[in-house]
Enzyme design. Sequence first.
Site, PDB file in Angstrom:
ATOM      1  N   THR A   7       0.849  -1.199   0.000  1.00 61.50           N
ATOM      2  CA  THR A   7       0.000   0.000   0.000  1.00 61.50           C
ATOM      3  C   THR A   7       0.874   1.235   0.000  1.00 61.50           C
ATOM      4  O   THR A   7       2.003   1.200   0.480  1.00 61.50           O
ATOM      5  CB  THR A   7      -0.929   0.032   1.239  1.00 61.50           C
ATOM      6  OG1 THR A   7      -1.688   1.250   1.213  1.00 61.50           O
ATOM      7  CG2 THR A   7      -0.160  -0.031   2.537  1.00 61.50           C
ATOM      8  N   ASP A  68      -7.612  -3.366   0.485  1.00 68.00           N
ATOM      9  CA  ASP A  68      -8.501  -2.531  -0.317  1.00 68.00           C
ATOM     10  C   ASP A  68      -9.767  -2.312   0.498  1.00 68.00           C
ATOM     11  O   ASP A  68     -10.316  -3.254   1.072  1.00 68.00           O
ATOM     12  CB  ASP A  68      -8.838  -3.147  -1.678  1.00 68.00           C
ATOM     13  CG  ASP A  68      -9.278  -2.048  -2.652  1.00 68.00           C
ATOM     14  OD1 ASP A  68      -8.411  -1.278  -3.115  1.00 68.00           O
ATOM     15  OD2 ASP A  68     -10.495  -1.923  -2.910  1.00 68.00           O
ATOM     16  N   LYS A 170     -10.272   3.820  17.253  1.00 70.15           N
ATOM     17  CA  LYS A 170     -10.766   3.378  15.941  1.00 70.15           C
ATOM     18  C   LYS A 170     -10.369   1.920  15.702  1.00 70.15           C
ATOM     19  O   LYS A 170     -11.184   1.104  15.261  1.00 70.15           O
ATOM     20  CB  LYS A 170     -10.217   4.293  14.823  1.00 70.15           C
ATOM     21  CG  LYS A 170     -10.676   3.865  13.432  1.00 70.15           C
ATOM     22  CD  LYS A 170     -10.133   4.740  12.314  1.00 70.15           C
ATOM     23  CE  LYS A 170     -10.455   4.144  10.953  1.00 70.15           C
ATOM     24  NZ  LYS A 170      -9.830   4.846   9.822  1.00 70.15           N
ATOM     25  N   ARG A 176     -10.928  -2.337   9.277  1.00 70.87           N
ATOM     26  CA  ARG A 176      -9.536  -2.740   8.984  1.00 70.87           C
ATOM     27  C   ARG A 176      -9.028  -3.684  10.077  1.00 70.87           C
ATOM     28  O   ARG A 176      -8.410  -4.703   9.784  1.00 70.87           O
ATOM     29  CB  ARG A 176      -8.665  -1.470   8.882  1.00 70.87           C
ATOM     30  CG  ARG A 176      -7.188  -1.729   8.630  1.00 70.87           C
ATOM     31  CD  ARG A 176      -6.496  -0.523   8.041  1.00 70.87           C
ATOM     32  NE  ARG A 176      -7.085  -0.177   6.757  1.00 70.87           N
ATOM     33  CZ  ARG A 176      -7.904   0.857   6.567  1.00 70.87           C
ATOM     34  NH1 ARG A 176      -8.186   1.679   7.553  1.00 70.87           N
ATOM     35  NH2 ARG A 176      -8.439   1.081   5.378  1.00 70.87           N
TER      36      ARG A 176
HETATM   37  P1  ITT Z   1      -3.590   1.793  -1.525  1.00 71.73           P
HETATM   38  O1  ITT Z   1      -4.371   1.307  -2.717  1.00 71.73           O
HETATM   39  O2  ITT Z   1      -2.189   2.213  -1.863  1.00 71.73           O
HETATM   40  O3  ITT Z   1      -3.614   0.813  -0.396  1.00 71.73           O
HETATM   41  P2  ITT Z   1      -5.705   3.786  -1.359  1.00 71.73           P
HETATM   42  O4  ITT Z   1      -5.893   5.012  -0.518  1.00 71.73           O
HETATM   43  O5  ITT Z   1      -5.789   3.930  -2.841  1.00 71.73           O
HETATM   44  O6  ITT Z   1      -4.309   3.120  -0.939  1.00 71.73           O
HETATM   45  P3  ITT Z   1      -8.058   2.130  -1.461  1.00 71.73           P
HETATM   46  O7  ITT Z   1      -7.957   1.942  -2.909  1.00 71.73           O
HETATM   47  O8  ITT Z   1      -8.385   0.947  -0.597  1.00 71.73           O
HETATM   48  O9  ITT Z   1      -6.723   2.718  -0.848  1.00 71.73           O
HETATM   49  O10 ITT Z   1      -9.108   3.298  -1.217  1.00 71.73           O
HETATM   50  C1  ITT Z   1      -9.743   3.379  -0.051  1.00 71.73           C
HETATM   51  C2  ITT Z   1     -10.432   4.704   0.096  1.00 71.73           C
HETATM   52  O11 ITT Z   1     -11.570   4.452   0.933  1.00 71.73           O
HETATM   53  C3  ITT Z   1      -9.542   5.675   0.853  1.00 71.73           C
HETATM   54  O12 ITT Z   1      -8.875   6.559  -0.008  1.00 71.73           O
HETATM   55  C4  ITT Z   1     -10.548   6.409   1.725  1.00 71.73           C
HETATM   56  O13 ITT Z   1     -11.135   7.469   1.010  1.00 71.73           O
HETATM   57  C5  ITT Z   1     -11.598   5.338   1.990  1.00 71.73           C
HETATM   58  N1  ITT Z   1     -11.264   4.589   3.223  1.00 71.73           N
HETATM   59  C6  ITT Z   1     -10.697   3.346   3.335  1.00 71.73           C
HETATM   60  N2  ITT Z   1     -10.522   3.007   4.613  1.00 71.73           N
HETATM   61  C7  ITT Z   1     -10.969   4.059   5.331  1.00 71.73           C
HETATM   62  C8  ITT Z   1     -11.028   4.331   6.691  1.00 71.73           C
HETATM   63  O14 ITT Z   1     -10.558   3.478   7.596  1.00 71.73           O
HETATM   64  N3  ITT Z   1     -11.544   5.490   7.076  1.00 71.73           N
HETATM   65  C9  ITT Z   1     -12.012   6.367   6.173  1.00 71.73           C
HETATM   66  N4  ITT Z   1     -11.983   6.205   4.870  1.00 71.73           N
HETATM   67  C10 ITT Z   1     -11.453   5.052   4.432  1.00 71.73           C
END
Ligand code: ITT
Length: 192
Positions: A7, A68, A170, A176
């Site tokens: 990530t 993800d 959290k 997560r």
């Molecule tokens: P990687 O792919 O590099 O891991 P990313 O930020 O692109 O990082 P994702 O594709 O999984 O990750 O996108 C997840 C999105 O969902 C993230 O950018 C947030 O906007 C939201 N998100 C995920 N987990 C969250 C959390 O614990 N709290 C708030 N928003 C979250």
Amino acid sequence: MKIYLATRNAHKIAEITAALPDQVQFLSLDDIPCTDELPETGDTIPANSLQKAQYIWDNYRVACLSDDSGLEIEALGGKPGVHSAHYAGTRDFDKNMAAVLQEIPEGASRRAIFKTVMTLIIAGEVHQFEGTVAGEILPAKRGTQGFGYDPIFLPDGHEKTFAEMTTTEKNAISHRNRALQKLIAFLRTNTI
Ligand code: ITT
């Protein structure tokens, strides 16, 4: 054992490393080193999760873990879901929150779930772990901690949004960490 975290999201890295047991040594993509952009073109959260970890395994043959995640809002038919990171066309958290708040129709259900699917690849074998947490989407932001949609998500049974909680608070209830606990149980019985 060493696991490379597939990530580029520093918030995820902080939450995951806070919960991993001492026996697991966490390493970043920079430690490989890998500067490539990880592919994320799947239609679903599990597909994207697999794609990111598979890319690292295929190219570097190291044990790796991807995450993800997304927010699925009932009134929006599960959106932003797999498109959570760029829902308003950019990675801007405020714009993404504004977009979903504007789209939820007046009087509609505000129920939502946060979902994480982690993919662990060890010795080429793929294992996936899912965690979810249910809650409500608030009409306005509250709190400044965390990331993404945390300021508008009120988890069931709690008075604070995710953005009003410390990382420890959290992590005690998050999507997560629920996925991570399944991963840790797997590692305990299988590899470490
Ligand atoms: P990687 O792919 O590099 O891991 P990313 O930020 O692109 O990082 P994702 O594709 O999984 O990750 O996108 C997840 C999105 O969902 C993230 O950018 C947030 O906007 C939201 N998100 C995920 N987990 C969250 C959390 O614990 N709290 C708030 N928003 C979250």
